[in-house]
Each structure stands twice: as structure tokens, then as C-alpha cells.
Write an enzyme that holds these catalytic residues in place. Structure first.
Site, PDB file in Angstrom:
ATOM      1  N   ASP A   5      35.615 -38.432  21.553  1.00 18.93           N
ATOM      2  CA  ASP A   5      36.757 -39.197  22.048  1.00 18.93           C
ATOM      3  C   ASP A   5      36.697 -40.647  21.594  1.00 18.93           C
ATOM      4  OD1 ASP A   5      38.730 -37.969  23.309  1.00 18.93           O
ATOM      5  OD2 ASP A   5      38.128 -38.506  25.353  1.00 18.93           O
ATOM      6  N   GLY A  48      43.365 -39.965  20.651  1.00 18.72           N
ATOM      7  CA  GLY A  48      43.087 -38.549  20.450  1.00 18.72           C
ATOM      8  C   GLY A  48      44.305 -37.756  20.023  1.00 18.72           C
ATOM      9  N   MET A  49      44.453 -36.600  20.647  1.00 18.24           N
ATOM     10  CA  MET A  49      45.528 -35.691  20.276  1.00 18.24           C
ATOM     11  C   MET A  49      46.882 -36.331  20.544  1.00 18.24           C
ATOM     12  SD  MET A  49      44.084 -33.343  18.827  1.00 18.24           S
ATOM     13  CE  MET A  49      45.377 -32.126  18.581  1.00 18.24           C
ATOM     14  N   ASP A  54      47.075 -78.876  52.601  1.00 21.17           N
ATOM     15  CA  ASP A  54      46.054 -78.699  51.565  1.00 21.17           C
ATOM     16  C   ASP A  54      45.022 -77.642  51.936  1.00 21.17           C
ATOM     17  OD1 ASP A  54      47.063 -80.329  49.670  1.00 21.17           O
ATOM     18  OD2 ASP A  54      45.501 -81.859  49.758  1.00 21.17           O
TER      19      ASP A  54
END
Lengths: 513, 454
Positions: free
Chosen positions: A299, A434-435, A36
Site C-alpha cells: 500500500d 492504490g486501486m 483580557d
């Protein structure tokens, strides 16, 4: 009984041991069966600790069961007292040994009469509280033990420090990015010209706890651990506390304003000048934090309307939800926490931001919810990261339970102004933006060669003709599965078996995909 | 406390304050081994969190094991154990449809005296799936002995296996006959049946069987097999031999309950051990071994590059998985010096042949016989490690990193439990593990500053 495959929070004794081994020169004795003591493994492996975990197991075996453990426990306490010379020994059972209903309090009392160290029995109900609650309680118990004792002996110095000062409560071992957060909080307080009185429990000494009340206020960065201690200090010594988590630019400002009020309350009394942190907040937010700059960049517009799901402990889930919505413009379709005991607070925090709230510690419910929502990104725990992998949805890990990845070698705080940057990065990187987003739309994705049909697809018995398959292949791969499933759902609703390009166009018109 | 079994081997016993894994950890490899099984651990959050964290076995996709997590109502006996287990097992049957459910009893079921053995047969006939009960608790057992409890429980089913399949085949399509022809199981061939016990990955098992076949010894079955439905038939007169040192309870069960005959042999770890293992098995069937010396030599030859790294180096076993005696014996044969063999538990009868081989190896290699410490005390051991400064310490996971920070070379003992180390060809893997810290830290020589503590 419940069928459990995985759990978000550990058993109570882990919380107790985390507090015990965070303090300097405190030793814990576990009254438990062989094996334990895996806490030692977690601490040494995850934290890459240099020292042996200050935890010793006093083993419960058949022999002990037959004869009682009193002698063995006391013997082990006294042995560690001699070998390690700790300031404090904390005795704890585990779920298993707590059933034996032995009078561990009595064992601790007896041992403390002989030992040089102080001995405390961590009094926790192992079937009612989890790791986080137990840690909260144990920390309070330790603080209370030393302050009450000193109070009783009338040796307690309650005068506040000459200059503004604070205690940071709740930084401890095996916490989610705790060490980095602590560095960030120290920096924040230094910037505000506030002296750090004490940081507990991590690296703190129990001998110094009697000086806690000398600080002007307490800062509790995480709700899960430290709040009980802060409330105790407020009730007993009238110490105010700030419990707004300084995560994200908005809450940073809120937290600093609260600190501001606390400092200004005491400033005239201790002949200090009143402070004004507003210029600091303004400067940090507008010119230092790169995350705040990001929020106001073109962005970030691309994040508008993107959908996400958040899940984690109460502190992190609430903060990340608010950051996503307020600072990034992301839609959080559902947010939730496994801290069932803190559900009220969580709901109150979130209600204005998000209509769907999930409070559960069953990971299958979370998985089902994510599969239903199909967000563009997930912010969750290791479990949600895994669910995300299966569903092909990116996931940023924002909360405990800890994993080796929660202990990066580099500096990755979640709190403070640097924390805002560290959070923004994975959030931003989790989405296609984004792009890239446009180009993928136009040219049909990176990978147009083949279509993977996956088991999660609902289309049992639906037939796609070659033409429609080709059409499907033009869809970017990262949304293809989602589109496929939606088209199939649409077809099923309309009772269509053969999927043709017409069906696809119809579906796209109706569903807007 | 010390007892001598021979003039040279000495056993000590310390306080038993040592760190090892809980025996329920055996689930993590047994569920993979027995492909049609489902393991249900009846225990607490403490048990579940252990498996989840320490062994890195995140129960993600398609799990074939789970916790029956005992909650307050179960502990205080407000709920009916039988009904609760029935509810969970019906769900498991529905979701996973296993051929066998193995209940793993834990410390908690021992303490609350939950009568798993009493409930299993009743539930088994009610839901139509065999239920096996193994008490892999930490009160009585250490780490790898968990496998021992499971195999011992499963051994009882070997005799009834074929009856069981036949009996149920008519009603439920749950137990397809084994892939092998029925006849093969009872066909004795040239010699009485030989079954091997111990869980090995199937590719390792299929390396050991041909080694014996090469000596014209046929292995008629493995306990456990890849599927529960392929358990070997055991019974009066069947010979059995173990491949792992921690299976003494299984051995005793096979002998006493199933009336099998146990072949006492060293364990097939290292070329020396593998050869000795085969050499103990063959005479039982009146078979003279052939080409074994050559084979062993060949393997030693192939290990040369590793042996040059370990020769003359010293090693300290803190004790964890009960493989310590076999590994120490092999490493001594490789030219290493063993300072101490810590071991959680030592069954001197079941390991007699291995211990004898250890003694002979020490004599052969002209090294002193290492001290064997049962139920070690980690604190004392760390002191001895500090004094002796061995070249390598094989330790449990909790001690490795702090020792590394003190400039020691360490290896996790648990890796030897999971690595493929049995048989001639796999001896290489043992040395690969043993030499890795040595090689790694050699590579880092230029980094300097080997100790990271004040």
C-alpha cells in the site's frame, strides 16, 4: 504596526497562564483590563475542564489608571490567598498593562510577605516573546524559584533515586494532544522499567519541585516548552536531558537509545544492572507498531513520489517532515515553521531532507506557497487546513494553534509507538491511493457531470471550446482544477487564446499531466 | 453600597471582579451588519488572539476586519503612528475598497495616548475614505458597550452624511447615493421622522419596522444601516428610539450632539417588551395603538409549550451583555423566578422605562423583585449560586462548563447577544435558548451521575 488577520502563536501572557494553571493548586492573578481574561474561556471550553480556571483578573480601569494599581493588585493577591489557599500565586500583566511599567515585582514581594502562599511575578517581555517562549520561561522561573530557595536553605536532597527514573518536562494545558502524548510517554517509560519521578507542569505540585534533581534524567518531548528548564537543571545539577522528540519510528528509536545511554551511565554507580533497550526497539518496530508494518506494505508504495507540504510548530513540523520522507516515502516539497525564534535548529534538522524551508508567522505567505506548490496533501495547522479547503487539497492537522478538534475524546497521541499509528492513518487517508487511484484514472473520476470553474483559475480571457471542455471533464475531479490551471498556464505561455483538444494534448505531453 | 431609585428596586454594587468579553468583540457582528465597512482594531496581540479564539471568528476568506498590531516600535514611539496607520489604510483601500474604515481604539491606544481622533480627519481627507474612530476599550466599557461606542461615533456622521456624499460624489465614485429615493429621507410624511438605533440582522430589523408600520408609524432609518452610505439623516426634531439596553452613550450623543428627541421605552424583547415599546412610540406621534393587546395575546398563546417548561423554574443571571434586565423581565413574565440579575453596568436613566416594566411585571406576577448587582464579583456569585441552586444559571463562557460539571443547568449569556431575540415573533428564540439546557438534561436523565466533580 503590522496588518494581522490571524496568528499562529498567542500573546505571552497566555503561555504564562498555561503553565500556572497546569500545576495543581497554583493561582494566577492577571493585572489586566476587563475582558483580557479570555484564557479562562479557552481552558474551560477546549479542555472541558471540570474546575474553574485558577486565574483571577485584577481589573485595570480608569480608576486604577489614575491612582495606580498597587493596592488593588496586592488586595486581590491576598484575597485569593485566603479564598483558594494556593501554594503559589503567579502575577502576570498582559501586553496592555505591561506598558504601564508599574513595579509589579515590588507588588509581588510586598504581597508575599503577608500571604501564606508564595508569590512570583512572571517576568516576561510581552512585546518580544510569544506564547510558547513565555511558557518556556515561566516554567523555568517557577522551577528555579523553588530549587534556588531550597538550595539556599540547604534542604535540597540531590541524591538520585535507587532505580532509574525520569522527569517529563513540558506537558501542559491547552497543548496540542499533550494529554494523550503524556499517557503514551508514561507507557514507554514503564515498558523500559524507568520510574517516573515527576511530570511538570501538568498535574504537578510546586511543593514537589525540589525533588526534580533526584531523577536520573529529564525527557523533553517538545522543543517549544521545557527546554529552558532542562538546560537549567543540567547546568545547576548536572542532570542530563533527552530532547529528541519520540515521534515516528526512527526518532522513537533514537530517543530510546539516548535514554539507554543515560541510564547506563548512572547504573553502575547506583548498583543497578546495565540495560539493553535494543530488543525492545526491535520488537516494537517490527512487530508492534502497525505504522512500521504499513511502511513495508505494498500500500505504502503508492505514496512514493506523492508531494506534500508541512507547516507547524518547530517540533511537529520537523518530526512530520522526517516521518513523511523516511517512513512513508512521500516527497516534502516545502516544510516550514512559525517558530521564528527556533529557525536555526529547524533548518539544521531539515536541511538533509527538504530543500525548501519557509520560516514565517505570516499565514498569507504559507497560503501563497501552498498555492504555488499545489501538493497532493498538506500537513499543517488549522490555518493550512482552511487554505487546503479553498484549494481543494486535503490537510491533516499536525500542530498547534489548538482548536476544539485538537481535543478529541478518543485516544490520539502523536508521540510513542501508538503515535506512529495515529499519524500514519491521516497521512495515508489524505491521499487517493492504490486501486482507487487507478480506477479514477481510467474512468475519469467520481464526478464527471460538470466542471466547476474557480476563482483561482489563471485563465483570464482564455476560451475553451466545447470539445476541450468535454475532454477536461474526463479528468478526475480532484485533480481537474490543477490540470485546468496548468493547461491555461501552458496556453498563456504559448500565446494561445483558444483552447482546443490539441492544446490539451500538447500541454499534457509537455507537462506530463 | 446600595441605592434605591424606587421603593422596590434595589441596586447593589460589588467588586467588579467579573469575567466578560472585551468590548472589541462588537466587531464580530458589526462588520457583518455594515456590509461596506472595514474594521481596523488598533491593539496588541492580546486583542487579536481574543477575537481569533474566543469568538471563533477565524479571519479566513475575504476578511473585512483586521488588527493593526502594535509592536515594540509603536509602543516606544519610535515609529510615527500617522505614517503607520496611513500605510495600513492605503493597503486596506487597495485590497478591500470599503466605503468606511472604522478604527477601533483599544486599552493600549488609551494607555499610550494615541491620538486616533486627531489623526482620522487628516488621513480621511488624504486617502478619500471616511474614517470613524470608536474607543471600544476595556478600561471604560464592557462587552456589548463596544457597539455603543461605534454607533455613538457613527451618529456624528448621520447629520453630515448627505452633505458628505454630495460633496464627494463629484470627485470620487465611492459614495453612490442611497438606494432609496433621496426624497424619502427628508420627507416627514404624517409625523416627524423616527429613526431606530441598534444593530440587528436585517431580517430582524425588517420585522420590527412593519410592526410600527402597522400602527401607521414610519421608520425613516436605522443606525446602523446595512450599508454605511445609507445612514439615516438625523438632526433637530428627529425622534430616535433604541432597541438595545446597552446603547446609552449613543442615546446621549443623539440627544446632545444631534439634537434628536429620545423616546424612552422598554426594549422590544419578548411580546410584553415589544408591545410596551410600540406603546411608548405611538403616543409621541399622537397615534393610538391598534390591536396590540390581541397581537401580544396571540404570541403568548404560541409560546405555551415553552412556558410550561419554564414556569416556576428559577434562574440566575451572572451578568455579561447588559441585556439582563430585559431578559429577566420577560422570563419573569413567563412565570420564572429570577434570583439575581448581575449586570456589568446600569444606566438607570436610559433603562428607566425597562426598569419600571420589570417592577410592574414582578408585581403583576406576584414574585419578589430580584436583586440587581452591578459590577458583580464572580467568586461571590458562584457562592450564591451554590446556596440558591437555581434551575438555570445564565453565565459567561468561562463558568458554564465547570458549573455543568457540578450538575447545574447553564446557558451562555453570549448566545443571547447573537441570537435573534427582538420583536414579537422572535420571543420564541429566547425561550428556545432558555429551555435547551433543561430539555437536554432531561433527555439525559438515564445517564445519571449528574455531578462530575469530587
Amino acid at each position: 504596526m503590522r496588518l494581522a488577520y490571524w496568528m499562529y502563536a498567542g500573546p505571552a501572557h497566555i503561555g504564562t497562564l498555561r503553565v500556572a494553571s497546569s500545576f495543581k493548586n497554583v493561582h494566577a492573578i492577571m493585572h489586566a483590563p476587563l475582558g483580557d481574561d479570555y484564557f479562562n474561556v479557552m481552558r474551560s471550553m477546549l479542555e472541558r475542564e471540570r474546575d474553574f480556571a485558577p486565574v483571577t483578573i485584577s481589573i485595570v480601569d480608569r480608576h486604577v489608571l489614575a491612582r495606580g494599581s498597587r493596592e488593588k493588585v496586592i488586595e486581590n493577591i491576598l484575597r485569593k490567598d485566603k479564598e483558594e489557599r494556593p501554594d503559589l500565586i503567579i502575577l502576570t500583566p498582559t501586553c496592555t498593562s505591561s506598558i504601564l511599567q508599574e513595579d509589579l515585582q515590588n507588588f509581588a514581594n510586598k504581597a508575599s510577605r503577608i500571604s501564606d502562599s508564595d508569590v512570583i511575578f512572571a517576568n516576561i517581555d510581552h512585546y518580544r516573546v510569544n506564547e510558547l517562549q513565555a511558557a518556556d520561561r515561566t516554567l523555568e522561573q517557577v522551577v528555579k524559584y523553588y530549587l534556588d530557595r531550597s538550595h539556599g536553605q540547604e534542604t535540597l536532597d540531590q541524591s538520585v533515586t535507587d532505580v532509574p527514573s525520569a522527569n517529563i518536562i513540558g506537558i501542559f494545558t491547552l497543548g496540542f494532544h499533550n494529554q494523550h502524548d503524556c499517557r503514551e510517554l508514561r507507557r514507554l517509560l514503564r515498558d523500559l522499567d524507568i520510574k517516573i519521578n515527576q511530570v511538570i507542569p501538568e498535574g504537578g505540585s510546586v511543593k514537589d519541585l525540589i525533588n526534580l534533581p533526584r531523577a536520573w534524567f529529564n525527557l523533553v518531548p517538545y522543543r517549544e516548552v521545557g527546554l529552558m528548564t532542562a538546560m537549567y537543571l543540567e547546568n545547576e545539577f548536572g542532570m542530563p536531558y533527552v530532547s529528541t522528540t519520540p515521534m515516528g519510528a526512527v526518532d522513537m528509536a533514537e530517543c530510546i537509545q539516548q535514554i539507554h545511554r543515560n541510564v547506563n551511565t548512572l547504573a553502575p554507580i547506583s548498583s543497578n544492572k546495565k540495560v539493553d533497550y535494543e530488543p525492545y526497539i526491535d520488537g516494537q518496530t517490527r512487530f508492534v507498531s502497525r505504522a512500521a508494518r504499513f511502511s513495508r506494505s505494498i500500500d505504502c508504495h503508492n505514496l512514493t513520489g506523492k508531494e506534500t507540504v508541512v507547516f507547524g510548530d518547530a517540533t511537529h513540523a520537523a518530526s512530520i517532515t522526517k516521518i513523511s520522507i523516511r517512513e512513508m516515502g512521500i516527497r516534502v516539497s516545502c516544510t516550514g515553521t512559525y517558530c521564528k525564534h527556533d529557525a536555526e535548529w529547524f533548518k539544521e534538522q531539515i536541511q538533509d531532507f527538504c530543500d525548501k524551508i519557509l520560516i514565517t508567522d505570516d499565514h498569507t505567505e504559507v497560503g501563497d506557497m501552498i498555492a504555488r506548490v499545489e501538493p497532493s496533501a498538506i500537513f499543517g495547522t488549522q490555518m493550512e487546513r482552511h487554505i487546503g479547503k479553498r484549494l481543494d487539497i486535503p490537510c491533516g492537522v499536525i500542530s498547534s494553534p489548538v482548536h476544539i478538534q485538537s481535543f478529541p475524546l478518543g485516544y490520539r497521541p502523536f508521540l510513542g509507538y501508538e503515535g506512529t499509528n495515529q499519524i500514519a492513518d491521516p497521512v495515508y487517508n489524505s491521499f487517493a491511493l492504490g486501486m482507487e487511484d487507478h480506477l479514477l484514472d481510467i474512468f475519469g473520476g467520481h464526478d464527471t457531470k460538470e466542471i466547476m470553474t474557480r476563482s483561482l483559475s489563471t485563465g483570464i480571457g482564455l476560451i475553451w471550446d466545447p470539445e476541450s471542455r468535454r475532454e477536461l471533464s474526463k479528468i478526475p475531479h480532484f485533480v481537474r482544477n490543477k490540470v485546468e490551471r496548468n493547461i491555461e498556464k501552458f496556453a498563456q505561455q504559448k500565446g494561445i487564446v483558444n483552447i482546443t483538444t490539441e492544446v490539451i494534448y500538447a500541454a499534457r505531453e509537455v507537462l506530463g499531466i | 453600597m446600595s441605592a434605591k431609585i424606587s421603593e422596590t428596586l434595589t441596586f447593589e454594587c460589588e467588586t467588579g471582579n467579573y469575567h466578560t468579553f472585551c468590548p472589541i468583540s462588537c466587531v464580530s457582528w458589526l462588520y457583518q451588519k455594515i456590509e461596506d465597512s472595514f474594521f481596523l482594531m488598533v491593539g496588541t496581540k492580546t486583542c487579536g488572539y481574543f477575537l481569533q479564539n474566543t469568538l471563533g471568528v477565524m479571519i479566513f476568506a475575504e476578511p473585512r476586519y483586521a488588527m493593526a498590531e502594535l509592536e515594540e516600535g509603536d509602543i516606544s514611539a519610535q515609529l510615527n503612528d500617522y505614517e503607520e496607520l496611513k500605510r495600513l489604510c492605503i493597503r486596506i483601500k487597495k485590497d478591500r475598497d470599503p466605503n468606511v474604515i472604522i478604527w477601533i481604539g483599544t486599552c493600549t491606544t488609551e494607555i499610550i495616548k494615541m491620538d486616533l481622533e486627531g489623526m482620522a480627519p487628516k488621513l480621511e481627507s488624504e486617502i478619500g475614505i471616511p474614517i470613524i474612530v470608536a474607543r471600544a476599550n476595556g478600561l471604560d466599557h464592557a462587552f456589548t458597550q463596544g457597539e455603543d461606542t461605534v454607533l455613538a461615533a457613527m451618529a456624528h456622521r448621520c447629520l453630515e452624511q448627505r452633505l458628505f456624499v454630495r460633496e464627494r460624489n463629484g470627485t470620487i465614485q465611492k459614495f453612490p447615493p442611497p438606494l432609496e429615493k433621496e426624497g424619502e429621507f427628508i420627507e416627514y410624511g404624517d409625523h416627524p421622522s423616527l429613526a431606530l438605533f441598534g444593530s440587528l440582522p436585517s431580517n430582524v430589523a425588517s420585522q420590527l419596522s412593519p410592526e410600527l408600520r402597522r400602527q401607521s408609524v414610519k421608520v425613516s432609518g436605522w443606525l446602523p444601516a446595512q450599508r454605511y452610505t445609507h445612514l439615516p439623516s438625523l438632526g433637530n426634531g428627529v425622534y430616535v428610539c433604541g432597541i438595545n439596553p446597552f446603547l446609552s452613550r449613543t442615546a446621549a450623543t443623539l440627544v446632545r450632539r444631534e439634537r434628536c428627541r429620545l423616546i424612552g421605552a422598554p426594549f422590544p424583547i419578548g411580546p410584553d417588551g415589544t408591545r410596551a415599546w410600540i406603546e411608548k412610540i405611538c403616543p409621541v406621534f399622537d397615534i393610538e395603538t391598534q390591536g396590540l393587546e390581541e397581537r401580544e395575546k396571540q404570541i403568548w398563546e404560541s409560546l405555551k409549550d415553552y412556558i410550561s417548561l419554564v414556569h416556576g423554574k428559577s434562574v440566575f443571571f451572572m451578568g455579561d451583555n447588559l441585556l439582563e434586565i430585559s431578559l429577566a423581565r420577560f422570563l419573569i413574565r413567563c412565570g420564572m423566578i429570577v434570583y439575581e440579575i448581575g449586570i456589568p453596568y446600569m444606566d438607570k436613566r436610559y433603562q428607566a422605562a425597562e426598569l419600571a416594566l420589570l417592577r410592574d411585571t414582578c408585581i403583576k406576577m406576584c414574585v419578589p423583585i430580584p436583586r440587581i448587582v452591578e459590577k458583580p464579583d464572580n467568586y461571590n456569585q458562584l457562592r450564591r449560586i451554590r446556596e440558591l441552586q437555581p434551575d438555570l444559571a445564565i453565565t459567561g463562557m468561562a463558568h458554564a462548563d465547570p458549573l455543568e460539571a457540578r450538575g447545574m443547568n447553564t446557558k451562555w449569556s453570549v448566545e443571547f447577544t447573537f441570537a435573534q431575540i427582538h420583536g414579537f415573533a422572535n420571543a420564541r428564540n429566547v425561550l428556545e435558548l432558555v429551555t435547551r439546557p433543561l430539555r437536554c438534561n432531561d433527555n439525559l436523565e438515564d445517564l445519571g451521575r449528574t455531578t462530575l466533580v469530587k
